[in-house]
Design a protein around this motif. Structure first.
Motif: not given
Length: 87
Positions: A46-48, A50-56, A76-77
């Protein structure tokens, strides 16, 4: 965990809204039930959303099972994914 805290601090001080894990599973997590683990996994997705991008944050290139699941979900999103270390 330390690397995630550093990344969170640096991004926050740069004015970025950070949606980071609230609970870190591992030796210091205390007692977490299987049901709670599933709920935390769903919360991370769910946080993903809401996010604009994801930093691993992946010190040494390490990617655990739940992180790989989250990366697949982010792709996928159609969320851009970047990494702190090469994979």
């Amino acid at each position: 965990m330390d690397e995630m805290l550093v990344a969170n601090r640096e991004l926050t001080l740069a004015g970025v809204i950070v949606l980071a894990p609230g609970v870190f599973l591992g030796a210091d997590a205390g007692e977490i039930t299987d049901e709670q683990k599933v709920a935390l996994g769903d919360l991370h997705l769910r946080k993903i959303d809401l996010a604009d991008r994801v930093l691993i944050v992946n010190p040494g290139g390490y990617l655990g099972e739940s992180t790989r699941r989250e990366i697949a979900y982010a792709h996928a999103t159609r969320k851009p994914v970047s990494y702190t270390d090469p994979t």
